[in-house]
Scaffold this motif. Structure first.
Motif, PDB file in Angstrom:
ATOM      1  N   GLY A   1       1.104  -1.453  -0.167  1.00 14.04           N
ATOM      2  CA  GLY A   1      -0.280   0.075   0.268  1.00 14.04           C
ATOM      3  C   GLY A   1       0.868   0.875   0.199  1.00 14.04           C
ATOM      4  O   GLY A   1       0.242   1.907   0.037  1.00 14.04           O
ATOM      5  N   PHE A   2       2.022   1.052   0.587  1.00 10.35           N
ATOM      6  CA  PHE A   2       3.084   1.995   0.886  1.00 10.35           C
ATOM      7  C   PHE A   2       3.529   3.018  -0.759  1.00 10.35           C
ATOM      8  O   PHE A   2       4.193   3.126  -1.040  1.00 10.35           O
ATOM      9  CB  PHE A   2       4.269   2.139   1.869  1.00 10.35           C
ATOM     10  CG  PHE A   2       3.337   2.984   3.301  1.00 10.35           C
ATOM     11  CD1 PHE A   2       4.004   4.107   3.329  1.00 10.35           C
ATOM     12  CD2 PHE A   2       2.196   1.949   4.619  1.00 10.35           C
ATOM     13  CE1 PHE A   2       3.289   4.373   5.197  1.00 10.35           C
ATOM     14  CE2 PHE A   2       2.494   3.179   5.470  1.00 10.35           C
ATOM     15  CZ  PHE A   2       2.100   4.076   5.530  1.00 10.35           C
TER      16      PHE A   2
ATOM     17  N   PHE B   1       7.844   7.872  -0.569  1.00 10.31           N
ATOM     18  CA  PHE B   1       6.821   7.755   0.329  1.00 10.31           C
ATOM     19  C   PHE B   1       7.148   5.793   0.049  1.00 10.31           C
ATOM     20  O   PHE B   1       7.052   4.925   0.607  1.00 10.31           O
ATOM     21  CB  PHE B   1       5.635   7.637   0.713  1.00 10.31           C
ATOM     22  CG  PHE B   1       5.765   8.541   1.891  1.00 10.31           C
ATOM     23  CD1 PHE B   1       5.686   8.263   3.303  1.00 10.31           C
ATOM     24  CD2 PHE B   1       4.596   9.752   2.039  1.00 10.31           C
ATOM     25  CE1 PHE B   1       5.828   8.659   4.603  1.00 10.31           C
ATOM     26  CE2 PHE B   1       4.858  11.021   3.306  1.00 10.31           C
ATOM     27  CZ  PHE B   1       5.198   9.960   4.237  1.00 10.31           C
ATOM     28  N   ALA B   2       6.932   5.688  -1.584  1.00  7.88           N
ATOM     29  CA  ALA B   2       6.611   4.795  -2.481  1.00  7.88           C
ATOM     30  C   ALA B   2       8.163   3.704  -2.502  1.00  7.88           C
ATOM     31  O   ALA B   2       8.454   2.510  -1.790  1.00  7.88           O
ATOM     32  CB  ALA B   2       6.500   4.639  -4.187  1.00  7.88           C
ATOM     33  N   LEU B   3       9.701   4.922  -2.122  1.00  6.05           N
ATOM     34  CA  LEU B   3      10.411   3.658  -2.112  1.00  6.05           C
ATOM     35  C   LEU B   3      10.609   2.916  -0.169  1.00  6.05           C
ATOM     36  O   LEU B   3      10.368   1.772  -0.470  1.00  6.05           O
ATOM     37  CB  LEU B   3      11.638   4.656  -2.428  1.00  6.05           C
ATOM     38  CG  LEU B   3      13.080   4.131  -1.620  1.00  6.05           C
ATOM     39  CD1 LEU B   3      13.803   3.155  -2.616  1.00  6.05           C
ATOM     40  CD2 LEU B   3      14.086   5.529  -1.103  1.00  6.05           C
ATOM     41  N   VAL B   4      10.252   3.480   0.468  1.00  4.55           N
ATOM     42  CA  VAL B   4      10.357   3.142   1.655  1.00  4.55           C
ATOM     43  C   VAL B   4       8.800   1.717   1.831  1.00  4.55           C
ATOM     44  O   VAL B   4       9.520   0.727   2.693  1.00  4.55           O
ATOM     45  CB  VAL B   4       9.714   4.359   3.030  1.00  4.55           C
ATOM     46  CG1 VAL B   4       9.090   3.452   4.037  1.00  4.55           C
ATOM     47  CG2 VAL B   4      10.766   5.311   3.273  1.00  4.55           C
TER      48      VAL B   4
ATOM     49  N   LEU C   1      15.948   7.251   4.338  1.00  2.61           N
ATOM     50  CA  LEU C   1      14.982   6.212   3.982  1.00  2.61           C
ATOM     51  C   LEU C   1      14.720   4.737   3.635  1.00  2.61           C
ATOM     52  O   LEU C   1      14.202   3.652   4.040  1.00  2.61           O
ATOM     53  CB  LEU C   1      14.084   6.672   2.614  1.00  2.61           C
ATOM     54  CG  LEU C   1      12.911   8.079   2.535  1.00  2.61           C
ATOM     55  CD1 LEU C   1      13.596   8.209   1.355  1.00  2.61           C
ATOM     56  CD2 LEU C   1      12.162   8.385   3.956  1.00  2.61           C
ATOM     57  N   LEU C   2      15.819   4.526   3.272  1.00  2.00           N
ATOM     58  CA  LEU C   2      16.144   2.763   2.769  1.00  2.00           C
ATOM     59  C   LEU C   2      16.615   2.458   4.288  1.00  2.00           C
ATOM     60  O   LEU C   2      15.893   1.262   4.044  1.00  2.00           O
ATOM     61  CB  LEU C   2      17.423   2.521   2.189  1.00  2.00           C
ATOM     62  CG  LEU C   2      17.798   2.859   0.735  1.00  2.00           C
ATOM     63  CD1 LEU C   2      19.040   2.161   0.200  1.00  2.00           C
ATOM     64  CD2 LEU C   2      16.242   2.675   0.418  1.00  2.00           C
ATOM     65  N   ALA C   3      17.404   3.101   5.328  1.00  4.74           N
ATOM     66  CA  ALA C   3      16.687   2.172   6.765  1.00  4.74           C
ATOM     67  C   ALA C   3      15.479   1.949   7.226  1.00  4.74           C
ATOM     68  O   ALA C   3      15.260   1.174   8.216  1.00  4.74           O
ATOM     69  CB  ALA C   3      18.076   2.957   7.577  1.00  4.74           C
ATOM     70  N   VAL C   4      14.566   3.369   7.358  1.00  2.17           N
ATOM     71  CA  VAL C   4      13.665   3.424   7.743  1.00  2.17           C
ATOM     72  C   VAL C   4      12.804   2.318   7.506  1.00  2.17           C
ATOM     73  O   VAL C   4      11.722   1.570   8.312  1.00  2.17           O
ATOM     74  CB  VAL C   4      13.133   4.957   7.502  1.00  2.17           C
ATOM     75  CG1 VAL C   4      11.472   4.621   8.139  1.00  2.17           C
ATOM     76  CG2 VAL C   4      13.740   6.079   8.343  1.00  2.17           C
ATOM     77  N   GLY C   5      12.512   2.066   5.771  1.00  3.40           N
ATOM     78  CA  GLY C   5      12.005   0.437   5.165  1.00  3.40           C
ATOM     79  C   GLY C   5      12.831  -0.745   5.775  1.00  3.40           C
ATOM     80  O   GLY C   5      11.496  -1.642   6.334  1.00  3.40           O
TER      81      GLY C   5
END
Length: 409
Positions: free
Chosen positions: A144-145, A258-261, A313-317
């Protein structure tokens, strides 16, 4: 205790319905701060509008869980999907902050049925395979993200209201699929007939929380999820504002990031979480995920360029992809089969309360203290959650039924 297995087809349908509903949620996620700002909102007011959605989830999640324990999962899922579609229509028509706020209140009430979907998974899987089942819900969130923000960002040049109508159509599609193909998962003999499940909405929420949180084996993972979610919610609130100022990027870029996350999170939850939990356990994976998420959020507050932002963002995902389903599975493991909806509803309410506090605090910090402080404070909360789950005693077996007038430890 016996568990009713409804089969892979039913799980696929519940995944599809949750996925379509969350695509709709994902569509509005990166747009809302821009939309509210265009209508005159301050960063603090942006936080309040975002928090209103979660405030309604906080009030209604145990109610949905209790009702699903009593009447079954399917009817509650259908009501939530149709109601979400209505909320997105209101979002698309909003021309004032008041109407925008109303759309988020409706969406929060109807979106509070996520614990019902989690309980459906719990009904349909064995204890040993529950983490994989919860990973389906996590993957639905992740996907969904991916698609939601990308669609919302892509449509934003035509106006912030247009994506709302698309989101409404997707929720209706999910409701249609559930109406025709989703069977009931909760056997009649496992439905609650008295006690918490029969209480009124208001007293039921309070007494559910008291009874569930009085048991340490449930209170600890729910508390960890609360802290981690508070930090993550603050991040998702102020990140679009950060892209706008100081980076000077539009909602189109917010949607892509946001799509990357979501892409990274879905990959972790769909492919890695099951094998990692089987090998290392829920607690170790939650601690690792919390550490990575904390590092990514804090680094975002220090980022001064687009490449540094993407690395954060990569670390967040990865971090969120490990943390959330591991804790949800841990909570489910520690609950009895007859109270899955109730306990997961309380867990969802704790998460919703964190999503009330996190956006408001982060929005205030962004406006009053500068962009970086909201990220740093949120990252420290997540670090505390990672430390807590790391030292938590490992008690994963389901609790025994509480004696009359007492609670089970």
């Amino acid at each position: 205790m016996s568990e009713r297995r409804t089969g892979s087809v039913a799980l696929g349908i519940v995944f599809l319905t949750v996925f379509l509903d969350l695509v709709g949620f994902g569509i509005v996620l990166p747009l809302l701060p821009f939309y509210a700002t265009e209508l005159g909102a301050s960063p603090f007011e942006v936080g309040l509008i975002i928090a209103s959605y979660s405030a309604m989830q906080f009030l209604f999640a145990p109610v949905w869980g209790s009702l699903s324990d009593r009447y079954g999962r399917r009817p509650l899922l259908l009501v939530g999907l149709f109601g979400s579609a209505a909320s997105y229509v209101v979002f698309g028509l909003a021309q004032s902050l008041e109407v925008l706020l109303l759309s988020r209140v409706i969406a929060g009430i109807m979106g509070a049925n996520i614990p019902v979907a989690q309980a459906y998974i719990a009904d349909s899987t064995t204890i040993e395979r529950r983490a994989r089942g919860m990973g389906l819900i996590g993957a639905a969130f992740g996907l969904g993200f991916i698609f939601g923000p990308a669609i919302g960002g892509g449509l934003s040049p035509w106006g912030y209201g247009v994506p709302g109508f698309v989101a409404a159509g997707l929720s209706l599609a999910g409701a249609t699929a559930a109406w025709f193909w989703l069977p009931e998962s909760l056997a009649v003999e496992n439905r609650a007939r008295d006690g918490i499940g029969a209480l009124s909405a208001v007293t039921g929420r309070a007494r559910s929380a008291v009874q569930v949180l009085s048991r340490k084996r449930l209170r600890e993972p729910i508390g960890v999820f609360f802290l981690g979610t508070m930090g993550f919610a603050g991040f998702t609130t102020i990140f679009p504002l950060f892209l706008d100022n100081p980076l000077g990027l539009s909602a189109l870029y917010a949607g892509g990031m946001f799509a990357l996350v979501g892409m990274v999170s879905a990959a972790v939850q769909g492919a890695l979480i099951g094998p990692m939990v089987e090998r290392y356990g829920e607690q170790a994976n939650a601690a690792l995920g919390g550490a990575l998420l904390s590092a990514g959020v804090i680094a975002m507050g220090l980022a001064q360029s687009i490449p540094a932002t993407i690395v954060s963002l990569l670390a967040v995902g990865v971090g969120w992809g490990l943390l959330a389903p591991s804790l949800q599975s841990l909570v489910s493991r520690r609950a009895m089969a007859t109270e899955q909806g109730e306990v997961l509803g309380v867990n969802q309410s704790a998460s919703a309360l964190a999503r009330v506090i996190g956006p408001v605090a982060a929005g205030w910090a962004y406006g009053a203290l500068g962009p970086g402080m909201g990220f740093v404070a949120g990252g420290m909360l997540i670090a505390a959650a990672a430390a807590w789950v790391r030292i938590m005693p490992g008690r994963e077996a389901p609790a025994s039924a509480p004696p009359p007038g007492g609670v089970a430890e």
